[in-house]
Design a protein around this motif. Structure first.
Motif, PDB file in Angstrom:
ATOM      1  N   ARG A   1       5.775   2.538  -1.159  1.00  0.00           N
ATOM      2  CA  ARG A   1       5.265   2.826   0.015  1.00  0.00           C
ATOM      3  C   ARG A   1       4.358   1.833   0.519  1.00  0.00           C
ATOM      4  O   ARG A   1       3.692   1.060  -0.213  1.00  0.00           O
ATOM      5  CB  ARG A   1       4.177   4.291  -0.554  1.00  0.00           C
TER       6      ARG A   1
ATOM      7  N   GLY B   1       1.211   2.421   1.628  1.00  0.00           N
ATOM      8  CA  GLY B   1      -0.073   2.577   0.972  1.00  0.00           C
ATOM      9  C   GLY B   1      -0.108   1.695  -0.018  1.00  0.00           C
ATOM     10  O   GLY B   1      -1.167   1.526  -0.722  1.00  0.00           O
ATOM     11  N   GLN B   2       0.916   2.092  -0.961  1.00  0.00           N
ATOM     12  CA  GLN B   2       1.005   1.582  -2.384  1.00  0.00           C
ATOM     13  C   GLN B   2       0.795  -0.051  -2.387  1.00  0.00           C
ATOM     14  O   GLN B   2       0.042  -0.588  -3.210  1.00  0.00           O
ATOM     15  CB  GLN B   2       2.097   1.952  -3.129  1.00  0.00           C
TER      16      GLN B   2
ATOM     17  N   ALA C   1      -6.261   7.220  -2.158  1.00  0.00           N
ATOM     18  CA  ALA C   1      -4.756   7.270  -2.408  1.00  0.00           C
ATOM     19  C   ALA C   1      -4.178   8.699  -2.342  1.00  0.00           C
ATOM     20  O   ALA C   1      -4.457   9.304  -3.428  1.00  0.00           O
ATOM     21  CB  ALA C   1      -4.204   6.393  -3.419  1.00  0.00           C
TER      22      ALA C   1
ATOM     23  N   THR D   1       1.200   8.724  -2.946  1.00  0.00           N
ATOM     24  CA  THR D   1       1.129   7.084  -2.810  1.00  0.00           C
ATOM     25  C   THR D   1       1.645   6.409  -4.005  1.00  0.00           C
ATOM     26  O   THR D   1       2.152   5.380  -3.734  1.00  0.00           O
ATOM     27  CB  THR D   1      -0.361   6.742  -2.533  1.00  0.00           C
TER      28      THR D   1
ATOM     29  N   LYS E   1      -0.392   5.492  -6.848  1.00  0.00           N
ATOM     30  CA  LYS E   1      -1.344   4.832  -7.108  1.00  0.00           C
ATOM     31  C   LYS E   1      -1.709   4.285  -8.539  1.00  0.00           C
ATOM     32  O   LYS E   1      -2.160   3.276  -8.838  1.00  0.00           O
ATOM     33  CB  LYS E   1      -2.655   5.621  -6.786  1.00  0.00           C
TER      34      LYS E   1
ATOM     35  N   SER F   1      -1.312   8.672   2.962  1.00  0.00           N
ATOM     36  CA  SER F   1      -0.522   9.433   2.094  1.00  0.00           C
ATOM     37  C   SER F   1       0.935   9.380   2.773  1.00  0.00           C
ATOM     38  O   SER F   1       1.221   9.256   4.032  1.00  0.00           O
ATOM     39  CB  SER F   1      -0.684  10.878   1.921  1.00  0.00           C
ATOM     40  N   PRO F   2       2.002   9.470   1.915  1.00  0.00           N
ATOM     41  CA  PRO F   2       3.494   9.305   2.481  1.00  0.00           C
ATOM     42  C   PRO F   2       3.904  10.485   3.182  1.00  0.00           C
ATOM     43  O   PRO F   2       4.767  10.699   3.883  1.00  0.00           O
ATOM     44  CB  PRO F   2       4.206   8.919   1.374  1.00  0.00           C
TER      45      PRO F   2
END
Length: 718
Positions: A68, A70-71, A92, A96, A98, A499-500
């Motif tokens: 992702r 965000g990841q 997160a 995500t 995390k 977040s996805p």
């Protein structure tokens, strides 16, 4: 978080553009973190962004996940924090990934990392699933095989001395066989003790959580010891085989040590290192840390605890000193029977004398035990150690209560655990932020992460509670801030990697604006009518989050006759079994209180409606919360917003997070408290929750629930 404005004359020419703040897009955050990661670190060469991305990709592939944005952003920010020595707060969102986002840069850096989590489920996921796969996937690229281990407090491990020699008796009879004394081997307790002894010959870890099915707390207490009760590896005849010592040795050799918030708090606050030396600390589920640290730093004085200490010391100390302690306990008990519950800003004179008498008597008994031992009178080491542990705990607690520090809160609490009509005296820190500031952040980088760290749109509330004052913030990319911050202030920055999940399309936040504001009584007929209609529209599939157990019970009793499907109630079975039953039945509902607000993970169509009965403000008579609120007000702040609203917003954010657990989940979060729509603070709460589509239209939400129910996919296998 809004960073402080940059000083163009002080800024390093190589510093990233400060406009790329922690609240920027994932791409901008990634760019900032990547440039920071490329700067020379204090002890080792920086990890290039391209190299980090390769390792992350290998790890994600190994665990069968999906990479992702965000990841990636989080992983590069963690790598940057390790190199710069700053502290990092990362929000997160669910999905995500995390865990991999912080583990990959930690493993790549090469120094030891401690990961502290709040839940057993995440600890097991890290040690049993994520880390084994990651290590195997990354070993060829790292050219080494990172080691990992789990470490818990000593009382979580079986004590072989107690298994083979028995537990010291509180009746003063030395060692005994609990399976024979406490009801016989045919009793449930006796059966549990026998099972523990058999298990001791089979287990490799001695870890309570590895035993299935488990045993009662009372049975486990017969076969385990606290750190104060432990004889020590060199003095114990079973020290060479000790499960707790073996766990510590594994931790000393590990690159990644997975532990819990409680052990982290003990390590940080009690001055006796438990965790091995480490250069990076990652606190997952960081929203729970303040509560866990407060719990560790809270002490309690009860008549039962003093009586146990008397029994344990009976044959070890001078009879006169033991009798004095017994008399002090009886006097304290009589006073506490008539004491009124609530905060005590200054100990009443009579209770103060009683507490002082217990303290002084404890000191005399401790001294007497030492004198008797010096005269050559033998005693079993385990009995003596247990007695001294009890006496020293009571002495330290009473001494703290009598000291009357302005940094402590003292209160009398009714407690049914100790029998009808009895109360306990409790003391807790007014705030743990100073303790954390002094003990958590020195000489290491700390990454604090959770799905809920931003409340009301920024990190400030959570950061302050964690000992990270706003004066110590490190604006993204401004190296000059490190020079300007006050000496000793932890420098930090916050970032939200999102977040996805597409919250506005996947979920609805419905507030029942038409309902009357809730009072103190759990019986709210209009609210129950609303709840019944929502459950019927949803076809069941409801997680009911209530602000008290009484409210949950009232709702369950009222609705079991009004809605189809089963209503499961917390307390009627183990929480794990209730969640499994709930996830397996499409028309079922699960009602409960605080542990459900944060601990339920039911992706799929089994949970399509999450209901909160009211905003979960702390009770007005909660001594600790009210004391903290008063302290903020006396310093010129808004105590309600800083304490009560922040506490409630965190719970609501966690509760709302129970709804969307996967990319194809859909549903409604319904708040049956009109204040969320009408009160001035309503916006603060709504901005702390996921960005669902918002409505107060009761007809619209019923149509939406019916539509979601009609198109619900089959339940997921668990």
């Amino acid at each position: 978080m809004n960073p402080a404005p940059a000083d163009p004359d002080a800024a390093d020419p190589a510093t990233p553009d400060p406009a790329a703040t922690a609240e920027a897009t994932a791409e901008a955050v990634t760019e900032v973190a990547a440039e920071a990661a490329a700067a020379p670190g204090p002890d080792s060469a920086p990890l290039p962004s391209s190299r980090l991305r390769e390792l992350l990709h290998a790890a994600v592939t190994a665990v069968g996940g999906v990479e992702r944005p965000g990841q990636v952003a989080m992983a590069e920010a963690v790598a940057a924090a390790v190199e710069s020595g700053e502290q990092l707060l990362v929000q997160a969102g669910t999905g995500t990934g995390k865990s991999l986002a912080y583990l990959v840069p930690a493993l790549a850096h090469g120094d030891r990392v401690v990961v502290a989590t709040a839940t057993l489920a995440l600890q097991r996921q890290l040690v049993e699933r994520d880390l084994p796969r990651m290590v195997k996937a990354l070993q060829p690229q790292l050219r080494r095989t990172p080691q990992f281990a789990m470490l818990k407090g000593r009382s979580n491990y079986l004590c072989l001395h107690r298994v083979h020699e028995g537990a010291p008796s509180d009746e003063g009879e030395g060692l005994f066989d609990p399976a024979e004394v406490l009801g016989g081997p045919s009793s449930k307790l006796g059966q549990d003790v026998v099972r523990l002894r058999d298990w001791a010959d089979e287990t490799e870890t001695g870890d309570r959580d590895d035993m299935s099915p488990g045993v009662s707390d009372r049975a486990w207490a017969q076969m385990s010891v606290s750190s104060k009760e432990c004889l020590g590896a060199t003095r114990c005849p079973y020290g060479g085989e000790c499960f707790a010592e073996a766990a510590r040795e594994r931790a000393k050799l590990a690159d990644v040590v997975v532990t819990n918030h409680a052990l982290l708090a003990i390590d940080a606050l009690e001055g006796a290192p438990v965790l091995p030396e480490h250069e990076l600390l990652i606190v997952d589920e960081a929203h729970e840390l303040v509560s866990r640290v407060t719990g560790i730093a809270t002490a309690e004085l009860t008549t039962g605890a003093v009586n146990r200490a008397v029994k344990r010391a009976a044959k070890l100390a001078n009879e006169k000193t033991v009798d004095a302690l017994q008399g002090a306990a009886e006097n304290f008990h009589g006073l506490m029977e008539i004491a009124q519950p609530g905060r005590v800003e200054e100990l009443p004179e009579n209770i103060g004398y009683a507490v002082a008498a217990i303290r002084d008597a404890c000191r005399s008994v401790i001294t007497s035990i030492g004198e008797v031992r010096d005269k050559g009178v033998t005693d079993e080491d385990a009995v003596r150690k247990q007695a001294l542990a009890s006496l020293e705990t009571i002495h330290d607690t009473t001494d703290r209560m009598l000291e009357g520090s302005v940094y402590d809160v003292l209160w009398i609490e009714n407690n049914d655990r100790f029998g009808a009509g009895t109360s306990s005296l409790r003391v807790a820190p007014l705030s743990v932020s100073g303790l954390l500031r002094e003990n958590l952040y020195k000489e290491r980088s700390v990454v604090l992460t959770s799905a809920t760290l931003k409340l009301g749109g920024d990190f400030n509330g959570v950061a302050l509670s964690l000992g990270l004052g706003p004066e110590g913030r490190l604006p993204d990319g401004l190296a000059a801030a490190a020079k300007e911050a006050p000496e000793g202030t932890p420098l930090w920055r916050g970032m939200d990697v999102g977040s996805p999940f597409d919250y506005p399309r996947q979920g609805i936040l419905y507030v029942a604006r038409h309902l009357p504001p809730p009072g103190r009584e759990p019986d709210r007929p209009a609210m129950l009518d609303e709840l019944a209609e929502l459950i019927q529209a949803a076809g069941g599939r409801t997680l009911g989050l209530f602000s008290s157990m009484r409210a949950a019970q009232t709702a369950a009793e009222a609705l079991r006759e009004r809605v189809p499907g089963e209503i499961l109630l917390q307390g009627e079975d183990t929480l794990g079994e209730l969640i499994r039953t709930f996830a397996a039945g499409a028309d079922s509902c699960l009602f409960g209180t605080l542990s459900l607000w944060q601990g339920v993970d039911v992706p799929g169509s089994a949970c399509q409606l999450v209901v909160m009965d009211r905003i979960p403000f702390p009770r007005p008579d909660d001594p600790l919360m009210s004391a903290r609120q008063k302290a903020v007000e006396e310093s010129g702040g808004n105590g309600f917003m800083a304490v009560a609203a922040t506490h409630a917003a965190l719970l609501m954010a966690q509760g709302a997070g129970r709804l969307i657990r996967a990319a194809d989940d859909r549903g409604v979060v319904a708040v049956l408290d009109s204040r969320l729509a009408t009160a001035r603070y309503g916006g603060f709460f709504r901005s702390s929750m996921p960005d669902f589509w918002y409505t107060t239209d009761r007809n619209q939400v019923r149509r939406s629930l019916a539509s979601i129910d009609a198109s619900a996919p089959p339940l997921r296998a668990r």
